[in-house]
Design an enzyme around this catalytic site. Structure first.
Site, short mmCIF file in Angstrom:
data_model
loop_
_atom_site.label_atom_id
_atom_site.label_comp_id
_atom_site.label_asym_id
_atom_site.label_seq_id
_atom_site.Cartn_x
_atom_site.Cartn_y
_atom_site.Cartn_z
N CYS A 80 0.82 -1.22 0.00
CA CYS A 80 0.00 0.00 0.00
C CYS A 80 0.85 1.27 0.00
CB CYS A 80 -0.96 0.01 1.18
SG CYS A 80 -2.10 -1.38 1.15
N HIS A 86 -3.49 7.48 2.02
CA HIS A 86 -3.85 6.12 1.64
C HIS A 86 -5.21 5.81 2.25
CE1 HIS A 86 -3.91 1.93 0.87
NE2 HIS A 86 -3.63 1.57 2.10
N ASN A 114 -10.00 -0.01 -0.08
CA ASN A 114 -8.54 0.07 -0.08
C ASN A 114 -8.01 -0.57 -1.37
OD1 ASN A 114 -5.80 -0.21 0.32
ND2 ASN A 114 -5.96 -1.10 2.37
O1 UT7 Z 1 -3.66 -0.76 3.75
C1 UT7 Z 1 -2.86 -1.55 4.55
C2 UT7 Z 1 -2.99 -1.16 5.96
N1 UT7 Z 1 -4.18 -1.74 6.53
C3 UT7 Z 1 -4.77 -1.15 7.51
O2 UT7 Z 1 -4.35 -0.09 7.90
C4 UT7 Z 1 -5.92 -1.82 8.18
C5 UT7 Z 1 -5.80 -1.65 9.67
N2 UT7 Z 1 -6.85 -2.28 10.46
C6 UT7 Z 1 -8.14 -1.90 10.40
O3 UT7 Z 1 -8.49 -1.08 9.59
C7 UT7 Z 1 -9.11 -2.48 11.40
O4 UT7 Z 1 -8.39 -3.20 12.36
C8 UT7 Z 1 -10.16 -3.41 10.74
C9 UT7 Z 1 -11.15 -2.59 9.92
C10 UT7 Z 1 -9.50 -4.45 9.86
C11 UT7 Z 1 -10.97 -4.14 11.82
O5 UT7 Z 1 -11.59 -3.19 12.66
P1 UT7 Z 1 -11.44 -3.31 14.25
O6 UT7 Z 1 -12.22 -2.23 14.84
O7 UT7 Z 1 -9.97 -3.34 14.56
O8 UT7 Z 1 -12.14 -4.68 14.54
P2 UT7 Z 1 -11.58 -6.02 15.23
O9 UT7 Z 1 -10.69 -6.74 14.28
O10 UT7 Z 1 -11.04 -5.68 16.59
O11 UT7 Z 1 -12.91 -6.83 15.40
C12 UT7 Z 1 -13.98 -6.40 16.28
C13 UT7 Z 1 -15.11 -7.37 16.17
C14 UT7 Z 1 -14.67 -8.83 16.35
O12 UT7 Z 1 -15.71 -9.53 16.99
P3 UT7 Z 1 -15.67 -9.83 18.58
O13 UT7 Z 1 -14.42 -10.63 18.80
O14 UT7 Z 1 -15.63 -8.48 19.22
O15 UT7 Z 1 -16.93 -10.58 18.81
C15 UT7 Z 1 -14.53 -9.34 14.95
O16 UT7 Z 1 -14.69 -10.73 14.85
O17 UT7 Z 1 -15.68 -7.30 14.86
C16 UT7 Z 1 -15.67 -8.60 14.28
N3 UT7 Z 1 -15.50 -8.44 12.83
C17 UT7 Z 1 -16.52 -8.23 12.00
N4 UT7 Z 1 -17.83 -8.12 12.22
C18 UT7 Z 1 -18.60 -7.88 11.13
C19 UT7 Z 1 -14.32 -8.45 12.13
N5 UT7 Z 1 -14.58 -8.25 10.83
C20 UT7 Z 1 -15.94 -8.11 10.72
C21 UT7 Z 1 -16.79 -7.87 9.63
N6 UT7 Z 1 -18.12 -7.76 9.89
N7 UT7 Z 1 -16.35 -7.73 8.37
#
Ligand code: UT7
Length: 324
Positions: free
Chosen positions: A115, A251, A281
């Site tokens: 990225c 980005h 993205n």
């Molecule tokens: O371009 C390269 C660089 N990439 C990035 O910068 C991405 C960086 N990371 C992020 O943008 C975020 O971490 C994400 C968008 C990927 C995830 O968001 P988050 O707020 O960090 O969520 P999380 O991974 O902590 O997940 C929270 C909850 C979890 O459920 P529990 O354990 O709380 O029950 C996940 O299982 O959300 C759940 N979850 C989803 N729920 C619905 C994870 N993905 C999804 C989904 N839909 N697609």
């Protein structure tokens, strides 16, 4: 002796026709429009048609940038394509693109910094121009990330999209590109990766194809810190503050990451170019695509100071400050 700088002569962008909405994804994985919008800011993304390749997207973006620059492909003396999703193991996508657009036998190569690829390519192009090695450079960020996504993995499939963006840089007497800053730290490699490649033989060993894997929250924390640092370094190196910047073109990975950078800089929200809702993205394509959108809709105008920054797998990240 007068110094030579890089100036942006023209920009272009291209998105594949097919649009996949959050509601579409909610039919196949356990997710919802509400979750995706709240956690990422993404509402839809474009996905390449079967058979449509990264170079197909790059070709359209390049043609638009060449036309906007008022040059012809034969004027180019360097082509750099930033991509993680090349058409072939080899030759490079840049070589394939060179033939497609009818450029002469100038140097052409790919840059792989995921990225952050466009920032890395921009830095490389700028150095070629500043040293006199090139006078007219095509820089493209192009991706078909959809091909390295497991569409049954909700943690990643909601995030990415396909597209291409391009810039033509020319040599001039004034910047142009004021500065570039590149960084990488390979100790983070397993937080965001596709753990296969030509040499690792993953498929033969495991019997399965590898797709993008990400430890989202860990990536998020490092991205917020490092992107903020890179933006601060860009301003500091030029003796400027956020008040001197007309536009931030970040980005487009996560709206919450972008908002964190905006807050850290103390930049007004209406100075930030956002395409994340419509593009998702698009990895190396996201910055030049967003830049082109804002040029074409009249927001980024000649003389505006623009800060760009990117972060991705590696981790690799960086920033550039330029006068359009
Ligand atoms: O371009 C390269 C660089 N990439 C990035 O910068 C991405 C960086 N990371 C992020 O943008 C975020 O971490 C994400 C968008 C990927 C995830 O968001 P988050 O707020 O960090 O969520 P999380 O991974 O902590 O997940 C929270 C909850 C979890 O459920 P529990 O354990 O709380 O029950 C996940 O299982 O959300 C759940 N979850 C989803 N729920 C619905 C994870 N993905 C999804 C989904 N839909 N697609």
């Amino acid at each position: 002796m007068n110094k030579t700088f890089s100036t942006v002569l023209g920009t272009g962008g291209f998105l594949p026709q097919k649009v996949v909405t959050n509601a579409d994804l909610a039919k196949t994985v356990d997710t919802s429009d509400e979750w995706i919008v709240a956690r990422t800011g993404i509402r839809r993304r474009h996905v390449a048609a079967p058979g449509e390749t990264t170079c197909d997207l790059a070709e359209q973006a390049a043609a638009a940038a060449i036309s906007a620059a008022g040059i012809t492909a034969s004027d180019l003396d360097l082509i750099i394509v930033a991509t993680t999703t090349a058409d072939y193991v080899f030759p490079s996508t840049a070589c394939v693109l060179q033939e497609r657009i009818g450029a002469g036998p100038c140097p052409a190569f790919d840059v792989q910094a995921v990225c952050a690829g466009f920032i890395y390519a921009l830095d490389t192009a700028d150095k070629h121009i500043r040293t006199g090695a090139a006078r007219c450079v095509l820089v493209v960020g192009a991706e078909t990330f959809s091909r390295i996504i497991d569409w049954s993995d909700r943690a990643t499939c909601v995030l990415f999209g396909d597209g291409a963006g391009a810039m033509v840089l020319g040599a001039g007497g004034e910047p142009g590109i004021m500065s570039t800053h590149l960084y990488a730290d390979g100790k983070y490699k397993e937080l965001l990766w596709v753990p296969s490649g030509v040499s690792t033989n993953y498929q033969a060993v495991t019997g399965a194809r590898a797709y993008t894997q990400m430890q989202g929250p860990e990536v998020f924390k490092v991205a917020v810190q490092r992107l903020g640092d890179a933006a601060v370094h860009a301003l500091g190196a030029n003796g400027l503050s956020a008040a001197d910047v007309d536009w931030l073109v970040p980005h487009q990975a996560n709206l919450r990451i972008i908002n964190a950078t905006t807050r850290r800089l103390g930049l007004a929200d209406d100075k930030v170019v956002l395409t994340i809702a419509d593009h998702g993205n698009t990895s190396a394509a996201s910055i030049p695509l967003a830049f082109d959108v804002a040029v074409r809709d009249g927001r980024i105008r000649r003389g505006h100071r623009v800060l760009v920054e990117g972060f991705g797998g590696g981790f690799a990240w960086g920033s550039a400050l330029l006068v359009y």
